[in-house]
Every structure is written in C-alpha cells, then in structure tokens.
Design a protein around this motif. Structure first.
Motif, PDB file in Angstrom:
ATOM      1  N   LEU B 230       0.831  -1.208   0.000  1.00 38.50           N
ATOM      2  CA  LEU B 230       0.000   0.000   0.000  1.00 38.50           C
ATOM      3  C   LEU B 230       0.863   1.254   0.000  1.00 38.50           C
ATOM      4  CD1 LEU B 230      -2.717  -1.178   2.524  1.00 38.50           C
ATOM      5  CD2 LEU B 230      -3.093  -0.650   0.113  1.00 38.50           C
ATOM      6  N   ARG B 232       3.675   1.660  -1.323  1.00 37.02           N
ATOM      7  CA  ARG B 232       4.292   1.876  -2.640  1.00 37.02           C
ATOM      8  C   ARG B 232       3.265   2.172  -3.719  1.00 37.02           C
ATOM      9  NH1 ARG B 232       9.739  -0.229  -2.635  1.00 37.02           N
ATOM     10  NH2 ARG B 232       9.714  -0.656  -4.854  1.00 37.02           N
ATOM     11  N   ARG B 233       2.071   1.617  -3.561  1.00 41.02           N
ATOM     12  CA  ARG B 233       1.094   1.782  -4.635  1.00 41.02           C
ATOM     13  C   ARG B 233       0.198   3.005  -4.448  1.00 41.02           C
ATOM     14  NH1 ARG B 233      -1.354  -4.132  -6.502  1.00 41.02           N
ATOM     15  NH2 ARG B 233       0.538  -4.888  -7.490  1.00 41.02           N
ATOM     16  N   ILE B 234       0.026   3.465  -3.214  1.00 41.75           N
ATOM     17  CA  ILE B 234      -0.902   4.573  -2.978  1.00 41.75           C
ATOM     18  C   ILE B 234      -0.134   5.770  -2.434  1.00 41.75           C
ATOM     19  CG2 ILE B 234      -2.981   5.308  -1.769  1.00 41.75           C
ATOM     20  CD1 ILE B 234      -3.891   2.458  -1.669  1.00 41.75           C
TER      21      ILE B 234
END
Lengths: 303, 266
Positions: B230, B232-234
């Motif tokens: 999360l 890294r992705r958000i």
C-alpha cells in the motif's frame, strides 16, 4: 553461413502460438523467491506432458517489485487461454501460496485476465480481505505464517512457443558447455523463458512415433548413436547434440534470444568443438512462426 | 480556458451550486451562463446576480475565487473535469461525485464527499461531520474514489463506507467508520470515541490506538506485507505507511459478526 568455424545451417525453427502470463513472486529473501519460482515452474517443460511450459524470466531487484522485496518474474505458457486459466491458479495455489514469506503479483497489465487470488482466495475460508487500488484489486489471505498477499488477476499475452536451435558438437562435454554458455547469454533477454532443465534439452523430439498414442518420440535424425542406422542429419564428427527451446512473449523476443544464444555458441566456435547450429522444424506446415537461422544471424552481422 | 466564478460580495444566504460543473458551464454561452438559475436562500437567482463569470464555453477547470461557508454542493455529482475553490465551502461538497477532481483550499462543511463513487476530493483545511458517509436514509456511504483531508474531520467520518480511500491528516471525530462495509480510512491524528461500531469489513489505519467498542478483538502485532504494498502503490498513504512493516491488528465489530480491522501503525 559460417561463424567462427561453426556452420549455421540453412534451416529454421518452427514455432507455435501460445498464450502466456507473467507472475512476479516476492519474498523476504532472494532465496525464498527463487525457491517459489523454481517450484512453480517445475514439471513445466513441455505442454505435451505438463499442460504448460514455464520458466524463470529474470530476477527483479527490490526497488522494482510491488512490495519492495526481492522478486522473480516467471512466465507460464499454455496452448490456449482456457488451459492457462486452469494451470496458473493451480500452480499459484500449490507452489507460491504454500512457500514461506512469498507474495504474488501481476506481471502484465494488458490482455485477457488470468485469475490469481480471484480463484484461490477461497482458501482463506471467508477471512480473505480485498483492497482495490485504482482499477486493480489485491487480496490478503490469512495463513499460519502470517498473511499471503496476491493480486486478483494478471494480464496475458499471445506469445510464441517452441522457438529452438540445436547445437551440434564433437563431444557431450563440448555440446553441454556451449549450451550452458547460450543459456547464460540468453538470460539477459527479457520476455523469454527456456522451459527445459537448466534451459537445455538433451532429448529433442520429432512429431509422432511408431507406437500408437505417442505424439512425440526421440529425434532419431539427430541421435549420434543412430547415425547410419536412420536417415541421420549428423556429419560423422558430431558426437552429441543439445537443444535450446525458447518460449517468448513475441516473435521478436524469441528471435532476439535465438540470436544471442547462437552468438554465444559461435564464440566458443570450432576450436571448442562446435560443428554446426541447426533447428527443429516439421517441414513448415504446422507452426506459423519460422525462425530462419541465417536471417536471424545475418541481422546480427549487419548490426 | 479556465472558467472563473468570483462572488460579488459575501453571501447572505446559502447558495446551492450542485448543478454547476465545468461541463455545464463549458456548454453554455456567456449569456446563458449569466441567466443560469441557482437556489439562493429559499429562491432561485441568476448566477450572474451572485458571481462575476469568465471563460464560459471553454473546457478548462472551474475556479471559484473566494470561497464561502455558504456555498453548498460544490462539485456535487461531478463526473469529470476539475473544480478548484480558493477558500472554504459549505455542506455537500463533492456529494455523489463519480469522477474528476475537486480541490478546496480551505475548510469544508458537513457531508463532504458523501456517497462519493469516483474521482478525487482534496481539502487543505478541515472537514465537517459525515465526510465520506451515507446521507440520511441511504444504505451506503462512499463507494470509490479518494477523499483527502489534510486537516481534521468531524464526527461520523466514513459511516457506512463501502469502498474507496479516505486519508485524514489530522484528527477524526467520534463515530468513525460506524457500520463501515468496506474500503479504507487512514487517520494520522487522534480518533474520537465509538469508532468502528457495527463495522462489517474494511480497514482503518490509525497512528494512535483508538478506544474501540467491546466487539473488537486485539490480535497483536503482525508483520504485514500489505503495508509495504500500500505504501508503494498509494501515494496518499506514503506519509502514514512509508517504512512501516508491522501493525497492531484489532478486528471487529465481532459482536455483529464483523470482520473489519483497525491497524495501528504508530
């Protein structure tokens, strides 16, 4: 065509359309990521007997993986999309889910969707948790070790399977050394896998058999011990033949890998016991993709 | 070209701008835009009676210069495009938005992003009560999109939230995530009383462990790979989760069969 004393025979590899999916496996350590990748791609040398062909594409550094841990990208190919949808979740569930510390992510965004956690999440028996980021969903599944994280699905690609070339050498150690060099060099080309053990096939096959029900049998024309007894393709000085089989995400990726592999073989050259490079085909009537060895190597010479 | 609305003067009654979007004004001639009727107090008034209007007929963002606490429904129902408010807004901002971007430089009133299903709302100041929540009588609150509140949020944040992401930089009032169905809420400050009551699923990230109802069960601290994913992705969760690998996981509301979770990452 002769390169460094090695004859490049006027032949071609005949390959087939396959559909493939890429998975990115991460783990706490590179060793565990590799373990999961090896197990997942095990018993996946040929669709003839394994239902799919799979292999390790490349290592991925932590900076490039979705969760910042060491990763391995693998490719799994099947003859049609229906088969791919079956084999991928099976291998995911048996080999990655079970492997300590791993997580599994989609390695392709485009193409038809192949289920990952979409299928195996039910293992969590109702305790699975999903999170959606943008239009992508991933699942968290409680397991005894902690939690298994997995993307819901992955994309797929219409690729090419069965690209190949044959290394004709004076002796078995020389054939093997050349094949190993080719495999090492081809590892630098993304988008391909070499599904056989260590990337090398020592028992290449021809289509059909004298026995009913066998789809493939030993490629007797390239068996040194049958020279003279069958219509052999081997000159007298050849004592051993090794084959490299390549599956890739596109024609060009297989062609690039073929060129780099043959180049590595030719660097060993006649001085290293290499006599010729040949390719396996079925007369050109079965597979739509033809990798003509001399054309491929001519591109390299021009470059 | 940017479409600009600049109030003539501070409003003496509430203005309902829920029908005013970049797409609506972009499709009107200057004259039609001036005569566009909006609710003002208990009556309808022409838009030009309340604002100086520039740039109609364009397809650029809508900028409301000088926000006002009496401007209600800003960005409500927005499907695409961008609305920028240089100041504060009243209630119902971004209600039912399904796409586009709403940026508010000041504070926002109650029901900010209520029943949001897509797009992004960013508030630099504080938000009132019921942000991202269901409206009265509705079964589901926010179901998608991102609601980013840099300041604090009032009571009943994320009530009956069904999906999407809410990130609050400050505190959250009482009743956070009441009857939450799914989705994610992250609160970097303190969380008020009665959080998570009736929570069915969904995740609340907290830096400070809140006082939770009796139906919540502390499962202890865990190394959760999802936290790294999360982070890294958000982008919106980086501030809270960057470098965080473990969390205290509190599950509930089990008294109602719920499997939601409060993850304390502080």
């Amino acid at each position: 065509m002769i390169i460094n004393g090695v004859e490049i025979r006027d032949s071609f590899a005949e390959a087939f359309p396959m559909v493939g999916a890429r998975l990115v496996i991460t783990a706490d350590t590179p060793e565990w990521a590799l373990t999961a990748a090896r197990v997942t791609t095990g018993f996946a040398t040929s669709v003839i007997g394994c239902g799919c062909e799979a292999g390790i594409e490349r290592e991925i550094p932590p900076s490039e993986t979705p969760d910042g841990r060491p990763g391995i990208a693998i490719l799994i190919f099947a003859m049609d999309f229906g088969s791919l949808k079956k084999v991928v979740p099976l291998r995911l569930g048996q080999c990655i889910l079970t492997c300590p510390t791993t997580a599994c992510y989609s390695g392709m965004d485009t193409g038809k969707r192949v289920p990952l956690a979409k299928t195996i999440r039910y293992f969590a028996d109702g305790h699975q948790i999903s999170k959606k980021i943008g239009d992508k969903r991933f699942w968290r599944m409680p397991v005894m070790e902690g939690e298994f994280v997995c993307d819901e699905d992955t994309g797929s690609v219409e690729g090419v399977g069965g690209g190949n070339f044959l290394i004709l050498a004076r002796s078995r150690p020389q054939a093997l050394a050349a094949a190993e060099a080719a495999v090492k060099a081809m590892g630098t080309v993304g988008g391909n896998i070499l599904p056989f053990p260590g990337g090398i096939v020592r028992s290449g096959s021809k289509v059909g058999s004298k026995y009913k029900g066998l789809f493939a049998s030993t490629n007797d024309a390239y068996c040194p011990t049958l020279r003279g007894a069958v219509a052999s393709a081997l000159p007298p000085e050849v004592g051993s033949v090794m084959e490299i089989v390549i599956d890739g995400v596109s024609f060009n990726s297989v062609a690039d890998a073929t060129r780099i592999g043959i180049k590595a073989v030719c660097q060993i050259g006649a001085a290293g016991g290499i006599v010729a490079v040949d390719a396996g085909n079925y007369g050109g009537n079965l597979g739509p993709f033809h990798f003509k060895l001399r054309e491929i190597m001519a591109r390299e010479q021009v470059a | 070209m940017t479409i600009t609305l600049r109030p003539h003067a501070p409003f003496s009654a509430r203005v309902d701008l829920s029908q005013i979007t970049p797409a609506v004004l972009g499709a009107l001639t200057a004259r039609d835009a001036e005569y566009r009727q909006v609710p003002y107090g208990g009556r309808m008034r022409a838009l030009a009676d309340l604002f100086f209007i520039e740039g109609t007929g364009g397809n650029g963002p809508l900028v409301i210069e000088i926000g006002d606490i009496r401007l209600d429904g800003v960005g409500a129902g927005l499907e695409s495009g961008e609305i920028i408010v240089d100041g504060e807004v009243g209630a119902w901002a971004g209600r039912g938005m399904s796409g586009g971007v709403l940026r508010i430089a000041g504070n926002a009133g109650d029901y900010l992003g209520a029943e949001l299903s897509g797009g992004r709302i960013e508030v630099k100041g504080n938000a009132g009560d019921h942000a991202g929540a269901a409206t009265s009588g509705s079964r589901r609150g926010m179901s998608g999109g991102v609601l980013r509140i840099h300041g604090s949020a009032g009571a009943r944040l994320a009530e009956r939230q069904r999906g999407g992401l809410i990130v609050v930089g400050g505190d959250a009032g009482e009743g956070l995530a009441t009857d939450m169905i799914a989705g994610t809420v992250a609160v970097e400050g303190a969380i008020g009383a009665l959080a998570g009551r009736g929570m069915k699923r969904g995740t609340v990230f907290a830096k400070i462990a809140p006082v939770l109802p009796a139906g919540f069960v502390d499962t202890g601290n865990h190394d959760l790979i999802a936290l790294r994913l999360l982070a890294r992705r958000i982008e919106d969760l980086k501030g809270l989760l960057d470098g965080v690998t473990s969390a205290r996981r509190i599950v509930g509301d089990t008294l109602l069969g719920g499997q939601g979770e409060v993850l304390v990452v502080g």
